[in-house]
Design an enzyme around this catalytic site. Structure first.
Site, PDB file in Angstrom:
ATOM      1  N   THR A  22     -44.794  28.569  -6.290  1.00  0.00           N
ATOM      2  CA  THR A  22     -44.831  29.936  -6.785  1.00  0.00           C
ATOM      3  C   THR A  22     -45.160  30.810  -5.585  1.00  0.00           C
ATOM      4  O   THR A  22     -46.248  30.738  -5.024  1.00  0.00           O
ATOM      5  CB  THR A  22     -45.882  30.107  -7.895  1.00  0.00           C
ATOM      6  OG1 THR A  22     -45.465  29.357  -9.035  1.00  0.00           O
ATOM      7  CG2 THR A  22     -46.012  31.574  -8.300  1.00  0.00           C
ATOM      8  N   LYS A  31     -53.795  34.403  -7.145  1.00  0.00           N
ATOM      9  CA  LYS A  31     -52.720  34.346  -6.157  1.00  0.00           C
ATOM     10  C   LYS A  31     -51.431  34.882  -6.778  1.00  0.00           C
ATOM     11  O   LYS A  31     -50.758  35.738  -6.211  1.00  0.00           O
ATOM     12  CB  LYS A  31     -52.501  32.906  -5.670  1.00  0.00           C
ATOM     13  CG  LYS A  31     -51.458  32.780  -4.556  1.00  0.00           C
ATOM     14  CD  LYS A  31     -50.875  31.377  -4.449  1.00  0.00           C
ATOM     15  CE  LYS A  31     -49.624  31.242  -5.290  1.00  0.00           C
ATOM     16  NZ  LYS A  31     -48.891  29.977  -5.106  1.00  0.00           N
ATOM     17  N   LYS A  44     -41.152  34.150 -12.884  1.00  0.00           N
ATOM     18  CA  LYS A  44     -42.504  33.583 -12.926  1.00  0.00           C
ATOM     19  C   LYS A  44     -43.543  34.705 -12.923  1.00  0.00           C
ATOM     20  O   LYS A  44     -44.567  34.634 -13.609  1.00  0.00           O
ATOM     21  CB  LYS A  44     -42.718  32.641 -11.728  1.00  0.00           C
ATOM     22  CG  LYS A  44     -44.095  31.993 -11.630  1.00  0.00           C
ATOM     23  CD  LYS A  44     -44.311  30.911 -12.673  1.00  0.00           C
ATOM     24  CE  LYS A  44     -45.738  30.364 -12.705  1.00  0.00           C
ATOM     25  NZ  LYS A  44     -45.995  29.286 -11.746  1.00  0.00           N
TER      26      LYS A  44
END
Lengths: 286, 286
Positions: free
Chosen positions: B96, B239, B171
């Site tokens: 990711t 994050k 995502k």
């Protein structure tokens, strides 16, 4: 059973109809009598000129009105349902209102030997029309059981969650969860559209995972297409969030995003969205 | 197929294992070589001392590392996978990361005649172990198709969503939706607990309606019971939200609640919750 139904709005009108279909004897009351007359013509029940008159002799009396003050107005005083009801009868309040008014009505009913449960519903207009509502209930088990044959007529699910007020408190939990959820979904959709994603394909994938929700499944398309006539209106959501925020002052819960989303809904109202459904929250950031 | 897998973290370790079970020839690389050696001993694959060496001769090379800089470090330079790969091979990035780094790697791969897709996953450690991940993919159809026999080994669902970067952007949508959703659920649960509701019975009712979500179904009990070892960690969520907030600066999306929830997660970190799962958001308001 002999029943009365007070308040023939978008929810109450079909709910009272289900009582007739369920084999109950129904007398209705509505602030605008013409609507009560129309309902009686359509369903073969009767109507009354005051809440007290409608409630006279009923085993179970149901309310579904607008807000706390409406509940007080059809319940208390010479014309209110409590004046017409007999000891042993049960009063069911389907209005989404405060836990405070639930306890207030319950105390007064108690003095008269009348049972009371607060029983706000979810499932919207479609749920009311299809007899598929969910009912969250606060009160005593014995009182609840007396009302079950009535509630069964329009509910797919009903559950006693605790003492008087618990139904209203559970409904507040529901609206608090929805506020954060719909804002998160709105930000996700707004972001995805600006990022140029194929949102249909994207949501198709995401909806199966940890971001999945009823709102994602049922509202993402209407949110993208600007169609906001599919459910619970912004004005009503603000009423409900107001009740929850007020209650949080006494129970000490901290609701930062709920308070923020309530203000975001004020933006939607300012844009003329009073009657749009709650997923119109996306409009202010798209 | 001849494959390579770079990065044997909690996700990569089992994912690479599924490639062996799927009949592929697998060479792994990990920053800590001891772990690569352990993996090779357990699975009967081989390991290499550099990403370039692992990638040599592979048809498909998969990455699953920590962040943008980790992706750059295992991809570029004399030791990076691109130095080892041949024209016609495909590089799949399961990290990711940002859409920026996806485009950066894609451009460099393109110069070498190497295909690239960005393919972040969801489903967590359990999904990786059970081969039940969801994979969101950005890139060209022909490149995607070459990688399908590999991705099929550990994914229950994978979908091409658009050009390079689209997997990462999808995502981000996922994490944005989750941020608001989990905060709404946290506020609902905190409110309900303070209101003295039986939360198990309440959630049982609410989860069937418009407030329902995967998070409500799978996390409400652990949120009430303070058990936060059931999934994706707060450090990783921050994050991911950081990536989304950074991307929003260029695409102009407004993410007020996502930004707020990111800050709320900073409170959780301050309380020592770096490794707690994302539902620990409830701790700061309970």
């Amino acid at each position: 059973m002999k029943t009365a139904f007070i308040g023939l709005g978008v929810m109450g009108y079909p709910m009272a109809g289900h009582l007739v279909k369920g084999g109950h004897e129904v007398t209705v009351y509505n602030r605008t009598t013409a609507k009560a007359q129309k309902w009686a013509d359509e369903h073969g029940g009767s109507y009354a000129e005051t809440p007290a008159e409608a409630a006279k002799g009923a085993d179970v009396v149901c309310l579904c009105v607008g807000n706390d003050d409406d509940v007080r107005s059809v319940t208390f005083g010479d014309d209110g349902v409590l004046a017409g009801m007999s000891a042993g009868a049960v009063l069911v309040d389907h209005t989404t209102a405060s836990a405070v008014v639930a306890r207030e009505v319950s105390a007064k009913a108690d003095e008269l030997g009348i049972g009371f449960i607060d029983a706000p519903v979810s499932g919207g207009q479609a749920g009311a029309e299809n007899g598929a509502l969910t009912v969250m209930i606060g009160g005593e088990q014995t009182v609840y059981e007396k009302a079950v044959p009535v509630i069964d007529c329009y509910a797919r699910m009903h559950q006693l969650l605790g003492s008087v007020g618990s139904g209203q408190l559970a409904k507040m939990v529901n609206q608090i969860c929805i506020a954060g959820l719909v804002q998160g979904l709105s930000e996700g959709i707004a972001f995805g559209m600006r990022a140029g994603l194929d949102m249909k394909a994207t949501i198709e994938v995401l909806s199966k995972g940890a971001a999945g929700s009823w709102q994602m499944d049922n509202r993402y398309e209407t949110m993208i297409d600007d169609k906001f006539e599919h459910g619970f209106a912004v004005d009503w959501m603000r009423k409900d969030l107001g009740i929850a925020l007020e209650e949080s002052k006494s129970n000490g819960a901290r609701l930062p995003v709920t308070a923020l989303v309530d203000q975001f809904y004020a933006d939607v109202q300012e844009d003329g969205g009073n009657r749009w459904d709650t997923s119109s929250l996306v409009t202010r950031i798209r």
